[in-house]
Design a protein around this motif. Structure first.
Motif, PDB file in Angstrom:
ATOM      1  N   PRO A  32       1.098  -0.946  -0.541  1.00  0.00           N
ATOM      2  CA  PRO A  32       0.244  -0.335  -0.074  1.00  0.00           C
ATOM      3  C   PRO A  32       1.040   1.231  -0.259  1.00  0.00           C
ATOM      4  O   PRO A  32       1.793   1.084   1.242  1.00  0.00           O
ATOM      5  CB  PRO A  32      -0.373   0.026   1.243  1.00  0.00           C
ATOM      6  CG  PRO A  32      -0.632  -1.578   1.571  1.00  0.00           C
ATOM      7  CD  PRO A  32       0.411  -2.513   1.130  1.00  0.00           C
ATOM      8  N   ILE A  33       0.521   2.032  -0.863  1.00  0.00           N
ATOM      9  CA  ILE A  33       1.539   3.501  -1.269  1.00  0.00           C
ATOM     10  C   ILE A  33       0.636   4.426  -0.737  1.00  0.00           C
ATOM     11  O   ILE A  33      -0.753   4.683  -0.887  1.00  0.00           O
ATOM     12  CB  ILE A  33       2.406   3.375  -2.687  1.00  0.00           C
ATOM     13  CG1 ILE A  33       3.220   2.416  -2.050  1.00  0.00           C
ATOM     14  CG2 ILE A  33       2.662   4.817  -3.144  1.00  0.00           C
ATOM     15  CD1 ILE A  33       4.344   2.103  -3.911  1.00  0.00           C
ATOM     16  N   ASN A  34       0.819   5.664  -0.146  1.00  0.00           N
ATOM     17  CA  ASN A  34       0.172   6.632  -0.131  1.00  0.00           C
ATOM     18  C   ASN A  34      -0.100   8.139  -1.226  1.00  0.00           C
ATOM     19  O   ASN A  34       0.780   7.407  -2.339  1.00  0.00           O
ATOM     20  CB  ASN A  34       1.123   7.754   1.126  1.00  0.00           C
ATOM     21  CG  ASN A  34       1.962   8.522   0.821  1.00  0.00           C
ATOM     22  OD1 ASN A  34       1.379   9.406  -0.180  1.00  0.00           O
ATOM     23  ND2 ASN A  34       2.534   8.107   0.773  1.00  0.00           N
ATOM     24  N   LEU A  35      -1.491   8.061  -1.291  1.00  0.00           N
ATOM     25  CA  LEU A  35      -1.971   9.093  -2.142  1.00  0.00           C
ATOM     26  C   LEU A  35      -1.647  10.396  -2.346  1.00  0.00           C
ATOM     27  O   LEU A  35      -1.707  10.981  -3.097  1.00  0.00           O
ATOM     28  CB  LEU A  35      -3.315   9.321  -2.122  1.00  0.00           C
ATOM     29  CG  LEU A  35      -3.901   7.808  -2.230  1.00  0.00           C
ATOM     30  CD1 LEU A  35      -5.170   7.438  -1.923  1.00  0.00           C
ATOM     31  CD2 LEU A  35      -4.101   7.315  -4.202  1.00  0.00           C
ATOM     32  N   ARG A  36      -0.922  10.444  -1.372  1.00  0.00           N
ATOM     33  CA  ARG A  36       0.151  12.173  -1.246  1.00  0.00           C
ATOM     34  C   ARG A  36       0.940  12.160  -2.637  1.00  0.00           C
ATOM     35  O   ARG A  36       2.144  13.261  -3.016  1.00  0.00           O
ATOM     36  CB  ARG A  36       0.486  12.879   0.004  1.00  0.00           C
ATOM     37  CG  ARG A  36       1.620  13.581  -0.133  1.00  0.00           C
ATOM     38  CD  ARG A  36       1.872  14.608   1.470  1.00  0.00           C
ATOM     39  NE  ARG A  36       2.386  13.884   2.229  1.00  0.00           N
ATOM     40  CZ  ARG A  36       3.856  13.207   2.280  1.00  0.00           C
ATOM     41  NH1 ARG A  36       4.452  13.840   2.037  1.00  0.00           N
ATOM     42  NH2 ARG A  36       3.885  12.475   3.863  1.00  0.00           N
ATOM     43  N   ASP A  37       1.668  10.782  -2.277  1.00  0.00           N
ATOM     44  CA  ASP A  37       3.350  11.127  -3.014  1.00  0.00           C
ATOM     45  C   ASP A  37       3.026  10.078  -4.763  1.00  0.00           C
ATOM     46  O   ASP A  37       3.549  10.506  -5.502  1.00  0.00           O
ATOM     47  CB  ASP A  37       4.131   9.875  -2.480  1.00  0.00           C
ATOM     48  CG  ASP A  37       5.184  10.548  -1.304  1.00  0.00           C
ATOM     49  OD1 ASP A  37       4.342  11.481  -0.346  1.00  0.00           O
ATOM     50  OD2 ASP A  37       5.502   9.897  -0.675  1.00  0.00           O
ATOM     51  N   MET A  38       1.537   9.514  -4.421  1.00  0.00           N
ATOM     52  CA  MET A  38       1.057   8.629  -5.567  1.00  0.00           C
ATOM     53  C   MET A  38      -0.147   8.739  -5.764  1.00  0.00           C
ATOM     54  O   MET A  38      -1.045   7.699  -5.576  1.00  0.00           O
ATOM     55  CB  MET A  38       2.536   7.081  -5.659  1.00  0.00           C
ATOM     56  CG  MET A  38       2.853   7.105  -6.455  1.00  0.00           C
ATOM     57  SD  MET A  38       2.770   5.280  -6.390  1.00  0.00           S
ATOM     58  CE  MET A  38       4.789   5.376  -6.112  1.00  0.00           C
TER      59      MET A  38
ATOM     60  N   VAL B  78       1.577   7.449   6.900  1.00  0.00           N
ATOM     61  CA  VAL B  78       1.028   9.267   5.313  1.00  0.00           C
ATOM     62  C   VAL B  78      -0.722   9.143   5.550  1.00  0.00           C
ATOM     63  O   VAL B  78      -1.263   9.600   5.656  1.00  0.00           O
ATOM     64  CB  VAL B  78       1.580   9.155   4.377  1.00  0.00           C
ATOM     65  CG1 VAL B  78       0.973  10.618   3.926  1.00  0.00           C
ATOM     66  CG2 VAL B  78       3.345   9.535   4.990  1.00  0.00           C
ATOM     67  N   GLN B  79      -0.923   8.178   4.675  1.00  0.00           N
ATOM     68  CA  GLN B  79      -2.489   7.611   4.494  1.00  0.00           C
ATOM     69  C   GLN B  79      -3.010   7.682   5.458  1.00  0.00           C
ATOM     70  O   GLN B  79      -4.007   7.236   4.827  1.00  0.00           O
ATOM     71  CB  GLN B  79      -2.150   5.914   3.538  1.00  0.00           C
ATOM     72  CG  GLN B  79      -3.368   5.627   2.927  1.00  0.00           C
ATOM     73  CD  GLN B  79      -3.672   6.994   2.093  1.00  0.00           C
ATOM     74  OE1 GLN B  79      -2.815   7.546   0.991  1.00  0.00           O
ATOM     75  NE2 GLN B  79      -5.067   7.703   1.342  1.00  0.00           N
ATOM     76  N   GLU B  80      -3.647   6.778   6.885  1.00  0.00           N
ATOM     77  CA  GLU B  80      -4.147   5.447   7.240  1.00  0.00           C
ATOM     78  C   GLU B  80      -3.795   6.352   8.791  1.00  0.00           C
ATOM     79  O   GLU B  80      -4.865   6.461   9.642  1.00  0.00           O
ATOM     80  CB  GLU B  80      -3.995   4.263   7.528  1.00  0.00           C
ATOM     81  CG  GLU B  80      -4.095   3.541   5.789  1.00  0.00           C
ATOM     82  CD  GLU B  80      -4.379   2.106   6.066  1.00  0.00           C
ATOM     83  OE1 GLU B  80      -5.189   1.878   7.133  1.00  0.00           O
ATOM     84  OE2 GLU B  80      -3.190   1.584   5.786  1.00  0.00           O
TER      85      GLU B  80
ATOM     86  N   VAL C 131       8.371  10.418   8.769  1.00  0.00           N
ATOM     87  CA  VAL C 131       6.854  10.796   8.771  1.00  0.00           C
ATOM     88  C   VAL C 131       7.377  12.871   8.645  1.00  0.00           C
ATOM     89  O   VAL C 131       7.334  12.535  10.124  1.00  0.00           O
ATOM     90  CB  VAL C 131       5.545  10.179   9.286  1.00  0.00           C
ATOM     91  CG1 VAL C 131       4.932  10.922   8.450  1.00  0.00           C
ATOM     92  CG2 VAL C 131       5.441   9.236   7.959  1.00  0.00           C
ATOM     93  N   PRO C 132       6.906  13.615   8.028  1.00  0.00           N
ATOM     94  CA  PRO C 132       6.480  13.451   6.915  1.00  0.00           C
ATOM     95  C   PRO C 132       7.278  13.931   5.294  1.00  0.00           C
ATOM     96  O   PRO C 132       6.927  13.831   4.414  1.00  0.00           O
ATOM     97  CB  PRO C 132       5.201  14.874   6.806  1.00  0.00           C
ATOM     98  CG  PRO C 132       6.108  16.122   7.947  1.00  0.00           C
ATOM     99  CD  PRO C 132       6.814  14.980   8.327  1.00  0.00           C
TER     100      PRO C 132
ATOM    101  N   ASP D 186      14.784   8.580  13.144  1.00  0.00           N
ATOM    102  CA  ASP D 186      14.592   9.597  14.260  1.00  0.00           C
ATOM    103  C   ASP D 186      13.715  11.060  13.528  1.00  0.00           C
ATOM    104  O   ASP D 186      13.771  12.004  14.442  1.00  0.00           O
ATOM    105  CB  ASP D 186      16.087   9.632  14.845  1.00  0.00           C
ATOM    106  CG  ASP D 186      16.850  10.857  13.777  1.00  0.00           C
ATOM    107  OD1 ASP D 186      16.510  10.065  12.698  1.00  0.00           O
ATOM    108  OD2 ASP D 186      18.324  10.660  14.194  1.00  0.00           O
ATOM    109  N   ALA D 187      13.668  11.569  12.880  1.00  0.00           N
ATOM    110  CA  ALA D 187      12.505  12.633  11.979  1.00  0.00           C
ATOM    111  C   ALA D 187      11.247  12.525  12.543  1.00  0.00           C
ATOM    112  O   ALA D 187      11.129  11.804  11.248  1.00  0.00           O
ATOM    113  CB  ALA D 187      13.540  13.656  10.867  1.00  0.00           C
ATOM    114  N   GLY D 188      10.305  13.696  12.628  1.00  0.00           N
ATOM    115  CA  GLY D 188       9.318  13.649  12.292  1.00  0.00           C
ATOM    116  C   GLY D 188       8.165  12.978  13.249  1.00  0.00           C
ATOM    117  O   GLY D 188       8.824  12.505  14.618  1.00  0.00           O
ATOM    118  N   GLU D 189       6.972  12.707  12.383  1.00  0.00           N
ATOM    119  CA  GLU D 189       6.457  12.364  13.362  1.00  0.00           C
ATOM    120  C   GLU D 189       5.730  10.943  14.307  1.00  0.00           C
ATOM    121  O   GLU D 189       5.498  10.786  15.047  1.00  0.00           O
ATOM    122  CB  GLU D 189       5.129  13.276  13.600  1.00  0.00           C
ATOM    123  CG  GLU D 189       4.522  12.134  12.069  1.00  0.00           C
ATOM    124  CD  GLU D 189       3.476  12.340  10.992  1.00  0.00           C
ATOM    125  OE1 GLU D 189       3.785  13.881  11.103  1.00  0.00           O
ATOM    126  OE2 GLU D 189       2.100  12.229  10.972  1.00  0.00           O
TER     127      GLU D 189
END
Ligand SMILES: O=C(O)[C@@H](O)C(=O)CO
Ligand SMILES: [Mg+2]
Length: 291
Positions: free
Chosen positions: A169-175, A209-211, A235-236, A242-245
């Motif tokens: 499963p790939i997120n829709l923001r990137d793809m 990112v997606q879910e 992410v994001p 170690d970077a992000g949420e």
């Protein structure tokens, strides 16, 4: 050896890192591709993965693996194409798989045969089959049966040489438009195909990112034994973990708790970009998360 065991070593890492696979399409961007194998081994990786091997001869790739004591954990079937030239151009021209594109049966079959040929030489037990971009106005549900039928055919072929196929499963923001975005949809496809050698490639970056609710999904799906490969990134921005949420200190411990023994692909863009040595400098995340 699990992550908790690994991290229990107080101040240093063991010389090899049995759990993490370096994704050579993302890491070491300052080096020519074939030199990335040696760099990964020097940094303690014992396995590599990457998107596409088809621009290089399988013998050259196998020599790099052997010469650096590396295993090939995973690579992708071609994004499209019915010969080596069109396979080579497919990703840059926007193709993201042909699995869901009914009219591209010949490319799907050519791609599977080519991928399995590389897998045999690289002794690679896993191939990621990209799902493709949804044709406009075509409902996902209406394509499910055709996708399942195609995968069943491909799984039978892959089973002859002991290879497992993966869908991710790939997120829709990137793809935007990508056919497969959610973990539950991937598991629905597994139900429909009912092949022992079809598993899910669970990329925690895409999942967040997606879910979101990543830990719950790990708890739900890892015990099923249907997750054949994991990938991580912050992410994001898809940089070091170690970077992000996302709290990878917690998530990697959870993998141990759940008994995950597969590879964890490091599929992120080093924050130092093309700077020489930038990937190595960014690997401090492995140490900082000592338990
Ligand atoms: O997450 C990704 O982007 C990759 O794992 C991949 O195979 C396709 O882009
Ligand atoms: Mg991925």
């Amino acid at each position: 050896m699990g992550c908790a065991t690994l991290y229990a070593l107080p101040h240093s890492l063991p010389p090899t890192m049995p759990r993490f696979a370096a994704n050579l399409s993302f890491l070491y961007p300052d080096l020519p591709f074939l030199e990335r194998f040696e760099a990964a081994a020097r940094d303690g990786f014992t396995a590599v993965e990457y998107l596409f091997p088809y621009a290089w001869s399988k013998q050259d790739l196998a020599a790099r693996l052997r010469g650096n004591g590396l295993q090939q954990a995973l690579f992708n079937a071609p994004a499209a194409g019915a010969d080596l030239v069109s396979v080579g151009r497919a990703w840059d021209s926007g193709a993201r798989g042909v699995l869901c594109l009914a009219e591209r049966q010949d490319e799907f079959r050519y791609g599977m045969a080519l991928a399995l040929d590389y897998a045999a030489t690289l002794e690679c037990p896993r191939i990621h089959v990209m799902a493709g971009l949804l044709p406009n106005a075509v409902l996902r549900e209406s394509l499910l049966q055709a996708v399942a039928d195609r995968l069943r055919w491909a799984c039978a072929l892959a089973a002859e040489q002991g290879v497992t196929l993966l869908i991710e499963p790939i997120n829709l923001r990137d793809m935007p438009g990508y056919f497969l975005n959610r973990q539950d949809h991937a598991h629905e496809i597994l139900d429909a195909v009912a092949a022992a050698n079809l598993q899910v490639q669970m990329d925690l970056y895409h999942c967040q990112v997606q879910e979101g609710d990543v830990a719950t999904k790990l708890r739900r799906y890892l015990p099923t034994g249907r997750v054949g490969h994991l990938q991580i990134a912050g992410v994001p921005d898809r940089q070091e973990p170690d970077a992000g949420e996302l709290n990878y200190h917690y998530l990697l411990a959870l993998l141990d708790e759940l008994g995950y023994s597969g590879w964890v692909g490091c599929e992120y863009r080093p924050r130092l970009g093309l700077q020489p040595g930038g990937t190595t400098a960014g690997l401090g995340w492995r140490q900082r998360w000592s338990f």
